[in-house]
Scaffold this motif. Structure first.
Motif, PDB file in Angstrom:
ATOM      1  N   ILE A 124       0.948  -1.005   0.023  1.00  0.00           N
ATOM      2  CA  ILE A 124       0.069  -0.125   0.111  1.00  0.00           C
ATOM      3  C   ILE A 124       0.850   1.206  -0.057  1.00  0.00           C
ATOM      4  CG2 ILE A 124      -2.059  -1.059   1.093  1.00  0.00           C
ATOM      5  CD1 ILE A 124      -1.319  -0.164   3.704  1.00  0.00           C
ATOM      6  N   TYR A 125       0.575   2.191  -0.978  1.00  0.00           N
ATOM      7  CA  TYR A 125       1.759   3.088  -1.145  1.00  0.00           C
ATOM      8  C   TYR A 125       1.504   4.488  -0.437  1.00  0.00           C
ATOM      9  CZ  TYR A 125       2.137   0.229  -5.305  1.00  0.00           C
ATOM     10  OH  TYR A 125       2.201  -1.096  -6.018  1.00  0.00           O
ATOM     11  N   TYR A 126       2.656   5.056   0.076  1.00  0.00           N
ATOM     12  CA  TYR A 126       2.455   6.119   0.773  1.00  0.00           C
ATOM     13  C   TYR A 126       1.770   7.482  -0.058  1.00  0.00           C
ATOM     14  CZ  TYR A 126       5.933   4.229   4.192  1.00  0.00           C
ATOM     15  OH  TYR A 126       6.409   3.306   5.035  1.00  0.00           O
ATOM     16  N   GLY A 178       7.196   3.023 -10.812  1.00  0.00           N
ATOM     17  CA  GLY A 178       7.672   1.943 -10.142  1.00  0.00           C
ATOM     18  C   GLY A 178       6.121   1.397  -9.559  1.00  0.00           C
ATOM     19  N   PHE A 185       4.410  -0.496 -11.888  1.00  0.00           N
ATOM     20  CA  PHE A 185       5.359  -1.624 -12.426  1.00  0.00           C
ATOM     21  C   PHE A 185       4.608  -2.934 -11.241  1.00  0.00           C
ATOM     22  CE2 PHE A 185       9.119  -4.393 -12.116  1.00  0.00           C
ATOM     23  CZ  PHE A 185       8.712  -5.174 -13.557  1.00  0.00           C
ATOM     24  N   SER A 186       4.734  -2.490  -9.897  1.00  0.00           N
ATOM     25  CA  SER A 186       4.251  -3.431  -8.710  1.00  0.00           C
ATOM     26  C   SER A 186       2.733  -3.816  -8.879  1.00  0.00           C
ATOM     27  CB  SER A 186       4.412  -2.848  -7.469  1.00  0.00           C
ATOM     28  OG  SER A 186       5.908  -2.710  -7.157  1.00  0.00           O
ATOM     29  N   TRP A 212       4.661   0.631  10.364  1.00  0.00           N
ATOM     30  CA  TRP A 212       4.630  -0.731   9.782  1.00  0.00           C
ATOM     31  C   TRP A 212       3.752  -1.838  10.183  1.00  0.00           C
ATOM     32  CZ3 TRP A 212       6.048  -2.189   4.860  1.00  0.00           C
ATOM     33  CH2 TRP A 212       6.575  -1.454   4.204  1.00  0.00           C
ATOM     34  N   GLY A 238       8.665  -4.510  -3.542  1.00  0.00           N
ATOM     35  CA  GLY A 238       9.817  -4.026  -4.054  1.00  0.00           C
ATOM     36  C   GLY A 238      11.012  -4.354  -3.080  1.00  0.00           C
ATOM     37  N   GLU A 258      13.328  -2.796  -1.549  1.00  0.00           N
ATOM     38  CA  GLU A 258      13.601  -1.977  -0.415  1.00  0.00           C
ATOM     39  C   GLU A 258      12.667  -2.433   0.804  1.00  0.00           C
ATOM     40  OE1 GLU A 258      11.745  -1.092  -2.720  1.00  0.00           O
ATOM     41  OE2 GLU A 258      10.362   0.373  -2.332  1.00  0.00           O
ATOM     42  N   HIS A 307       8.387  -7.241   4.923  1.00  0.00           N
ATOM     43  CA  HIS A 307       7.751  -8.361   4.495  1.00  0.00           C
ATOM     44  C   HIS A 307       8.092  -9.881   5.002  1.00  0.00           C
ATOM     45  CE1 HIS A 307       5.632  -5.207   2.382  1.00  0.00           C
ATOM     46  NE2 HIS A 307       4.488  -6.086   2.339  1.00  0.00           N
ATOM     47  N   HIS A 328      10.068  -7.856  -6.802  1.00  0.00           N
ATOM     48  CA  HIS A 328      10.680  -7.741  -8.234  1.00  0.00           C
ATOM     49  C   HIS A 328      11.597  -6.601  -8.144  1.00  0.00           C
ATOM     50  CE1 HIS A 328       8.537  -3.895  -8.035  1.00  0.00           C
ATOM     51  NE2 HIS A 328       7.638  -4.103  -7.691  1.00  0.00           N
ATOM     52  N   TRP A 374      13.907  -3.183  -9.374  1.00  0.00           N
ATOM     53  CA  TRP A 374      13.503  -1.738  -9.574  1.00  0.00           C
ATOM     54  C   TRP A 374      13.507  -1.366 -10.892  1.00  0.00           C
ATOM     55  CZ3 TRP A 374      17.410  -0.111  -5.287  1.00  0.00           C
ATOM     56  CH2 TRP A 374      16.741   0.166  -3.991  1.00  0.00           C
ATOM     57  N   MET A 424      15.337   6.073  -9.743  1.00  0.00           N
ATOM     58  CA  MET A 424      14.466   7.478  -9.844  1.00  0.00           C
ATOM     59  C   MET A 424      14.447   8.210  -8.400  1.00  0.00           C
ATOM     60  SD  MET A 424      10.928   6.671 -11.850  1.00  0.00           S
ATOM     61  CE  MET A 424      10.713   4.734 -11.258  1.00  0.00           C
TER      62      MET A 424
HETATM   63  N1  MSP Z   1       4.077   2.186   2.371  1.00  0.00           N
HETATM   64  C1  MSP Z   1       5.080   1.200   2.230  1.00  0.00           C
HETATM   65  C2  MSP Z   1       4.418  -0.103   1.957  1.00  0.00           C
HETATM   66  C3  MSP Z   1       3.569  -0.768   3.150  1.00  0.00           C
HETATM   67  S1  MSP Z   1       3.190  -2.270   2.398  1.00  0.00           S
HETATM   68  C4  MSP Z   1       2.323  -2.846   3.718  1.00  0.00           C
HETATM   69  C5  MSP Z   1       5.799   1.715   1.030  1.00  0.00           C
HETATM   70  N2  MSP Z   1       5.199   2.457   0.190  1.00  0.00           N
HETATM   71  S2  MSP Z   1       6.074   3.351  -1.068  1.00  0.00           S
HETATM   72  O1  MSP Z   1       4.995   4.241  -1.558  1.00  0.00           O
HETATM   73  O2  MSP Z   1       7.220   3.840  -0.610  1.00  0.00           O
HETATM   74  O3  MSP Z   1       5.851   2.101  -2.030  1.00  0.00           O
HETATM   75  C6  MSP Z   1       7.077   1.194  -2.270  1.00  0.00           C
HETATM   76  C7  MSP Z   1       6.670   0.481  -3.409  1.00  0.00           C
HETATM   77  O4  MSP Z   1       6.664   0.746  -4.597  1.00  0.00           O
HETATM   78  C8  MSP Z   1       7.807  -0.490  -3.601  1.00  0.00           C
HETATM   79  O5  MSP Z   1       7.996  -1.636  -2.674  1.00  0.00           O
HETATM   80  C9  MSP Z   1       7.565  -1.073  -4.914  1.00  0.00           C
HETATM   81  O6  MSP Z   1       6.538  -1.924  -5.028  1.00  0.00           O
HETATM   82  C10 MSP Z   1       7.076   0.220  -5.704  1.00  0.00           C
HETATM   83  N3  MSP Z   1       8.304   0.999  -6.072  1.00  0.00           N
HETATM   84  C11 MSP Z   1       8.848   2.110  -5.649  1.00  0.00           C
HETATM   85  N4  MSP Z   1       9.673   2.614  -6.552  1.00  0.00           N
HETATM   86  C12 MSP Z   1      10.296   1.575  -7.462  1.00  0.00           C
HETATM   87  C13 MSP Z   1      10.975   1.591  -8.749  1.00  0.00           C
HETATM   88  N5  MSP Z   1      11.777   2.540  -8.822  1.00  0.00           N
HETATM   89  N6  MSP Z   1      10.880   0.376  -9.449  1.00  0.00           N
HETATM   90  C14 MSP Z   1       9.799  -0.601  -9.119  1.00  0.00           C
HETATM   91  N7  MSP Z   1       8.989  -0.396  -7.991  1.00  0.00           N
HETATM   92  C15 MSP Z   1       9.314   0.551  -6.977  1.00  0.00           C
HETATM   93  O7  MSP Z   1       6.760   1.457   0.890  1.00  0.00           O
END
Ligand code: MSP
Length: 519
Positions: free
Chosen positions: A15-17, A25, A28-29, A234, A272, A274, A279, A301, A303, A311
């Motif tokens: 879940i993205y911030y 990126g 892609f996920s 987290w 991803g 990082e 996880h 996967h 980056w 990026m």
């Molecule tokens: N909020 C946490 C995730 C919590 S899950 C319980 C987080 N969010 S994030 O907005 O930073 O998103 C990270 C995710 O975005 C990575 O794990 C990956 O899936 C994706 N990506 C972010 N940058 C990326 C690239 N440059 N390339 C591919 N995927 C990447 O972390």
């Protein structure tokens, strides 16, 4: 045999911030997860695909302070943007997790209480370093030191010192169990190099107790019995995967039972690299401490990077997918991401490669094939052509074998999550079909309708198989082709039935993938 409809497949993205914009990126996920869902649907599974946004924590609080808006208002406005983005990307999910939702908050509190009662959680004081951007605790030993300041070893964000009352989770109670579990379940963490790295970096020594609450800010889930504490973002975020299924400690929902708790249910997290520490170490341990079943697999996967490296905002090289969508149909962008970027290694994204791949694979190879074949069918026949296995010669047999082998290869590669390799096989098959036309020279066969019809029916069947695979990633484009070949459902099972066109003469072809000029 088990009814196909009983087979379940759960897939999640991180879940993205919502503190920034979604970039390539993230697309892609999410595309990987969405493609896996579509693939499993085609195999007859019932599927559940969850994505969402991670709404709590210091990073979000700071961002909303910068903008001078209430954090809840801020995440609500980002929700509008994010959900519109997924609509534009033509990605539909079954549930959108927002960690501010009440069923999720309730679950986190009940988990906290249970673990406290069990003695897995205790109250103490945290003194150490923290990266707000990564929402991660880093020890002095792990950190990079420059000019008397400490930095995160991977992201390079500056660390800040924390000294405050906190609850802790005794990770080390489950360390031996985790190591043993991964050893006995070699597919749990894919690819295996991720586990090697994590073991080397974190598991050689005893895991330190993890700080799981903060008192110096308040944008988070408050502990009912001690409300000056908010839960570490987290711990909060990871549980979205099962709150999405309405999981509760007291009684299990039908969705949870079907998609998570059944022994045969397949549950995959796409992440991803990082965030693999959270996880692959914390999450299984949290689940184990509550006697909850493990996910089947955590798939990490590579980056997407650019010609000038990873990026980042400071480099100004962040690729905004919406700009790509202005020029390219999102289905084309998604096709490129899953067929031309390596699943498990870092890949450089360059829009010029997208253009080359589009022209080569879709316009020249597949698009041309369809228009050539349909034209020949309609120029020479007024009625459907019947397939007769007795009439095939060695060239035909070889082509039929290639169609059948590609199906096995495609399924095997998809099952091994080698998605890019699976789609490469599809492109190769399209080339083989074009080559088969060149070898059999159907344009010389106008006088020999029997021979001509054998060749064209094999080609139509080859096209059917290509469309079946591509339907997984480009359903709208493939719909146009479905109308041309007058077929409603494209299934793996039907690929081997070469008689499916016995009563079908296709409609005239249409240009679906026009060539695009380089500008
Ligand atoms: N909020 C946490 C995730 C919590 S899950 C319980 C987080 N969010 S994030 O907005 O930073 O998103 C990270 C995710 O975005 C990575 O794990 C990956 O899936 C994706 N990506 C972010 N940058 C990326 C690239 N440059 N390339 C591919 N995927 C990447 O972390």
């Amino acid at each position: 045999m088990k009814n196909k409809k009983d087979k379940s497949f759960f897939v999640s993205t991180p879940i993205y911030y919502p503190s920034g914009n979604l970039h390539l990126g993230h697309l892609f996920s999410t595309t990987i997860a969405w493609v896996l869902k579509n693939y499993k649907n085609k195999l007859g599974y019932k599927t559940f695909f969850v994505t969402g946004q991670d709404e709590h924590g210091l990073k979000i609080q700071k961002k909303s302070e910068e903008l001078n808006i209430e954090p809840k208002k801020y995440v609500d406005s980002q929700y509008e943007l994010f959900s519109n983005f997924w609509k534009k990307a033509k990605i539909k999910y079954d549930f959108y997790s927002r960690t501010t939702n009440s069923k999720h908050k309730k679950l986190i509190n009940s988990i906290f209480n249970k673990l406290f009662d069990k003695g897995v959680i205790y109250k103490g004081k945290y003194v150490g370093w923290y990266s707000v951007q990564d929402e991660e605790f880093i020890t002095e030993k792990e950190a990079i030191k420059k000019n008397d300041k400490l930095y995160h070893p991977i992201s390079n964000h500056q660390l800040e010192k924390i000294e405050e009352e906190s609850y802790f989770f005794k990770l080390s109670l489950y360390q031996d169990w985790l190591i043993e579990y991964v050893k006995n379940n070699p597919n749990f963490i894919t690819p295996s190099k991720i586990w090697k790295e994590l073991s080397n970096n974190f598991l050689k020594e005893k895991l330190k107790d993890l700080s799981i609450t903060r008192v110096s800010f308040d944008w988070g889930i408050k502990i009912d019995g001690d409300p000056k504490h908010v839960v570490y973002v987290w711990l909060d975020a990871l549980f979205n995967y099962i709150s999405a299924l309405d999981y509760k400690l007291e009684n299990e929902s039908e969705k949870y039972k079907f998609y998570w708790n059944k022994n045969e249910s397949e549950k995959i997290h796409i992440i991803g690299k990082e965030i693999s520490r959270f996880h692959c170490i914390f999450w299984p341990i949290f689940l184990k401490s509550l006697d909850i079943k493990m996910p089947t697999r955590i798939l990490t996967h590579g980056w997407i990077i650019t010609k000038d490296g990873k990026m980042s905002k400071s480099k100004g090289n962040v690729i905004n997918p919406e700009e790509l969508f202005d020029k390219w149909d999102p289905e084309i962008v998604k096709f490129f991401l899953v067929s031309h970027l390596n699943m498990f290694e870092d890949s450089v994204f360059d829009e010029n490669d997208l253009l080359l791949a589009y022209n080569a694979d879709l316009a020249n190879n597949i698009g041309n094939l369809v228009s050539r074949v349909i034209k020949m069918c309609l120029n020479s026949f007024n009625d459907p052509m019947k397939f007769d296995i007795k009439k095939v010669n060695d060239d035909d047999k070889m082509m039929i074998d290639k169609i059948m082998i590609t199906k096995d290869n495609f399924i095997n590669l998809m099952d091994a999550f080698e998605i890019d390799k699976a789609f490469k096989k599809v492109i190769i098959l399209a080339k083989e079909l074009n080559k088969y036309i060149d070898i059999t020279e159907p344009w010389l066969l106008n006088e020999n309708k029997e021979r001509l019809s054998t060749i064209l029916v094999i080609l139509l069947n080859g096209i059917y198989s290509l469309l079946t695979y591509l339907d997984i990633v480009m359903p709208e484009k493939i719909n146009v082709f479905k109308k041309i070949i007058k077929i409603e459902n494209l299934t793996f099972d039907e690929i081997s039935n070469f008689e499916k066109f016995d009563n079908i003469l296709p409609n005239p072809s249409q240009m679906v993938f026009p060539r695009v000029k380089k500008n």
